[in-house]
Motif scaffolding. Structure first.
Motif, PDB file in Angstrom:
ATOM      1  N   MET A  25       0.809  -1.213   0.000  1.00 22.97           N
ATOM      2  CA  MET A  25       0.000   0.000   0.000  1.00 22.97           C
ATOM      3  C   MET A  25       0.845   1.267   0.000  1.00 22.97           C
ATOM      4  N   ARG A  26       2.114   1.170   0.329  1.00 24.63           N
ATOM      5  CA  ARG A  26       2.998   2.351   0.272  1.00 24.63           C
ATOM      6  C   ARG A  26       3.192   2.844  -1.156  1.00 24.63           C
ATOM      7  N   TYR A  27       2.902   2.007  -2.128  1.00 26.94           N
ATOM      8  CA  TYR A  27       3.068   2.372  -3.532  1.00 26.94           C
ATOM      9  C   TYR A  27       1.774   2.862  -4.182  1.00 26.94           C
ATOM     10  N   ILE A  28       0.701   2.937  -3.421  1.00 28.97           N
ATOM     11  CA  ILE A  28      -0.612   3.289  -3.958  1.00 28.97           C
ATOM     12  C   ILE A  28      -0.990   4.707  -3.541  1.00 28.97           C
ATOM     13  N   ALA A  29      -1.430   5.515  -4.495  1.00 27.12           N
ATOM     14  CA  ALA A  29      -1.851   6.890  -4.222  1.00 27.12           C
ATOM     15  C   ALA A  29      -3.172   6.905  -3.464  1.00 27.12           C
ATOM     16  N   ASP A  30      -3.360   7.928  -2.645  1.00 23.73           N
ATOM     17  CA  ASP A  30      -4.599   8.062  -1.871  1.00 23.73           C
ATOM     18  C   ASP A  30      -5.822   8.130  -2.768  1.00 23.73           C
ATOM     19  N   VAL A  33      -7.816   4.869  -8.451  1.00 22.54           N
ATOM     20  CA  VAL A  33      -9.068   4.406  -9.049  1.00 22.54           C
ATOM     21  C   VAL A  33      -8.752   3.104  -9.768  1.00 22.54           C
ATOM     22  N   CYS A  34      -9.532   2.073  -9.481  1.00 24.50           N
ATOM     23  CA  CYS A  34      -9.333   0.760 -10.094  1.00 24.50           C
ATOM     24  C   CYS A  34     -10.651   0.316 -10.711  1.00 24.50           C
ATOM     25  N   GLY A  43     -10.353   5.229  -4.163  1.00 21.43           N
ATOM     26  CA  GLY A  43      -9.663   5.547  -2.924  1.00 21.43           C
ATOM     27  C   GLY A  43      -8.814   4.422  -2.393  1.00 21.43           C
ATOM     28  N   VAL A  44      -7.821   4.812  -1.606  1.00 21.97           N
ATOM     29  CA  VAL A  44      -6.823   3.867  -1.118  1.00 21.97           C
ATOM     30  C   VAL A  44      -7.423   2.823  -0.166  1.00 21.97           C
ATOM     31  N   GLN A  45      -8.348   3.217   0.697  1.00 18.25           N
ATOM     32  CA  GLN A  45      -8.922   2.243   1.633  1.00 18.25           C
ATOM     33  C   GLN A  45      -9.791   1.224   0.906  1.00 18.25           C
ATOM     34  N   ALA A  46     -10.564   1.675  -0.060  1.00 23.23           N
ATOM     35  CA  ALA A  46     -11.390   0.747  -0.847  1.00 23.23           C
ATOM     36  C   ALA A  46     -10.506  -0.211  -1.638  1.00 23.23           C
ATOM     37  N   TYR A  47      -9.387   0.298  -2.181  1.00 28.95           N
ATOM     38  CA  TYR A  47      -8.462  -0.562  -2.924  1.00 28.95           C
ATOM     39  C   TYR A  47      -7.820  -1.587  -1.991  1.00 28.95           C
ATOM     40  N   ARG A  48      -7.444  -1.149  -0.795  1.00 31.99           N
ATOM     41  CA  ARG A  48      -6.857  -2.072   0.179  1.00 31.99           C
ATOM     42  C   ARG A  48      -7.859  -3.182   0.523  1.00 31.99           C
TER      43      ARG A  48
END
Length: 72
Positions: A25-30, A33-34, A43-48
């Protein structure tokens, strides 16, 4: 010679396939969009939340076949 973008993508892949979601997750922008088969993830939390089952339970083995990238 690999580009910085490709190095980041490969580091992210190694982290999540190694079941280290925090590192991945350190490589993913806040504002990531996926567009996934199940729908759009914003968003980063939804992607996580989307990635976690793959990293923690579903992933048995991965094999990198090829990786391509450039500065753009």
């Amino acid at each position: 010679m690999t580009s910085p973008a490709l190095q980041i993508a490969l580091a992210h892949h190694r982290a999540w396939t190694g079941k280290d979601l925090d590192a991945a997750m350190r490589y993913i922008a806040d504002d990531v969009v996926c567009d996934a088969p199940a729908g759009r993830i914003d968003g980063v939390q939804a992607y996580r939340d989307f990635l976690a089952p793959f990293a923690e339970r579903l992933l048995i083995r991965t094999e990198m076949i090829a990786a391509f990238g450039d500065g753009s």
